[in-house]
Design an enzyme around this catalytic site. Structure first.
Site, PDB file in Angstrom:
ATOM      1  N   LYS A 137      -5.975  29.591  88.151  1.00  0.00           N
ATOM      2  CA  LYS A 137      -6.218  29.950  86.751  1.00  0.00           C
ATOM      3  C   LYS A 137      -6.753  28.807  85.896  1.00  0.00           C
ATOM      4  O   LYS A 137      -7.458  29.050  84.907  1.00  0.00           O
ATOM      5  CB  LYS A 137      -4.927  30.480  86.132  1.00  0.00           C
ATOM      6  CG  LYS A 137      -4.511  31.870  86.596  1.00  0.00           C
ATOM      7  CD  LYS A 137      -5.349  32.958  85.952  1.00  0.00           C
ATOM      8  CE  LYS A 137      -4.787  34.339  86.240  1.00  0.00           C
ATOM      9  NZ  LYS A 137      -5.562  35.396  85.557  1.00  0.00           N
ATOM     10  N   SER A 169      -4.214  32.485  96.186  1.00  0.00           N
ATOM     11  CA  SER A 169      -4.512  32.304  94.768  1.00  0.00           C
ATOM     12  C   SER A 169      -3.419  31.629  93.964  1.00  0.00           C
ATOM     13  O   SER A 169      -3.686  31.088  92.889  1.00  0.00           O
ATOM     14  CB  SER A 169      -4.851  33.656  94.139  1.00  0.00           C
ATOM     15  OG  SER A 169      -3.802  34.585  94.363  1.00  0.00           O
TER      16      SER A 169
END
Length: 320
Positions: free
Chosen positions: A53, A302
């Protein structure tokens, strides 16, 4: 809403690459043998703040006006985007507020607070989305969308540029999907540097907004979500991210939570990588035999911000 371009991805790389990790790509003989094709792991769980992110959030912060700097920023997130916005805002000296669902992972709540954000816990994911806009209007905060934003998507696209330089002859990219920011960015970044690669999105059965969007032909909002993968539990697909993925992705796959648990255990035992449920979704789809194609596949891990209490449940869980 104007779509970002590949040139935006290149500009994002220039803006953020000195402030992020170039995360490693690992190979796994055990995983490759199980799947029946070469499989590589792009280790975004080792990125700053423990997830991909920060790529998009740093890029978004670089776009802000002086007024937005002074007023502060606000975002809504189940965790990883909250931590990333808090971290990126602190780097830029910008006040930050994050709204998180009341049931948010406490590890991620603590991380967001440690990075300097004021955390507001409120309701369900949908209710938290309503509150964040109310607070932004009331206090004049600049709203940073956790996924449906051109600067955020372009920043995430830098991950694809790295993969193109790290793995030869890539045939398939397997990307976890919540609202779609990472998958859209990777599909956009791969469009020029890996033009023949298939990008497959993977999301939980209990939070299948993007898969339903593909079926309906529009970005779908869900009435409710239910999955252990809190990082993939967005109650809607992004309008922008859906448009990019509709044009550039090969498709969207869904998997049950049990497959995610199995993938987390496999990764822990066979590759020594500890990832959160959302981070294991791509590997889960590969282990379940759901991803079409041959040739080298890259699964993006991720995020690694796993609730430590989950590890007790996984210890001793057989990988089959």
């Amino acid at each position: 809403m104007q779509l970002p371009t590949f040139q935006d991805v290149l500009r994002a790389r220039e803006s953020i690459e000195a402030r992020i990790h170039r995360t490693p790509v690992l190979s796994s003989t055990a995983l490759s043998e199980r799947v029946g094709r070469p499989v590589f792991l792009k280790c975004e769980h080792l990125q700053k703040t423990g997830s991909f992110k920060v790529r998009g959030m740093l890029n978004h912060m670089a776009s802000l006006t002086e007024t937005a700097h002074a007023c502060g920023v606000i975002t809504i997130s189940a965790g990883n985007a909250a931590a990333a916005v808090a971290w990126a805002a602190r780097q830029a000296g910008i006040p930050c507020t994050v709204v998180m669902p009341a049931a948010a992972n406490r590890t991620k709540v603590a991380a967001s607070e440690a990075y300097g954000a004021e955390v507001v816990l409120h309701g369900t994911g949908a209710e938290a989305f309503e509150l964040v806009h109310e607070l932004a209007d009331r206090h004049g905060f600049h709203f940073v969308h956790p996924f449906d934003d051109a600067h955020v998507v372009a920043g995430h696209g830098t991950c694809a540029l790295e993969i193109a330089e790290q793995v030869e002859n890539v045939a398939t990219l397997v990307v976890p999907v919540g609202g779609g920011g990472l998958a859209a960015g990777i599909a956009l970044g791969a469009s020029e540097v890996l033009p023949d690669v298939d990008v497959w999105c993977v999301e939980p059965d209990g939070a299948s907004a993007m898969q339903q969007s593909f079926e309906c032909g529009r970005a779908v909002h869900l009435d409710s979500v239910g999955t252990i993968a809190d990082g993939l539990a967005a109650p809607m697909a992004g309008e922008l991210t859906y448009r990019i993925l509709r044009e550039r992705a090969a498709g969207c796959l869904t998997i049950p939570d049990d497959a995610i648990r199995h993938a987390m255990s496999f990764l822990m035992q066979r590759t020594k990588q500890v990832v959160e449920p959302g981070g294991a979704a791509g590997v889960a789809a590969l282990l379940e035999g759901l991803v079409p194609g041959e040739g080298p596949a890259v699964a993006i891990l991720s995020g690694g911000n796993v609730d430590l209490s989950m590890l007790d449940d996984l210890v001793g869980h057989g990988v089959g």
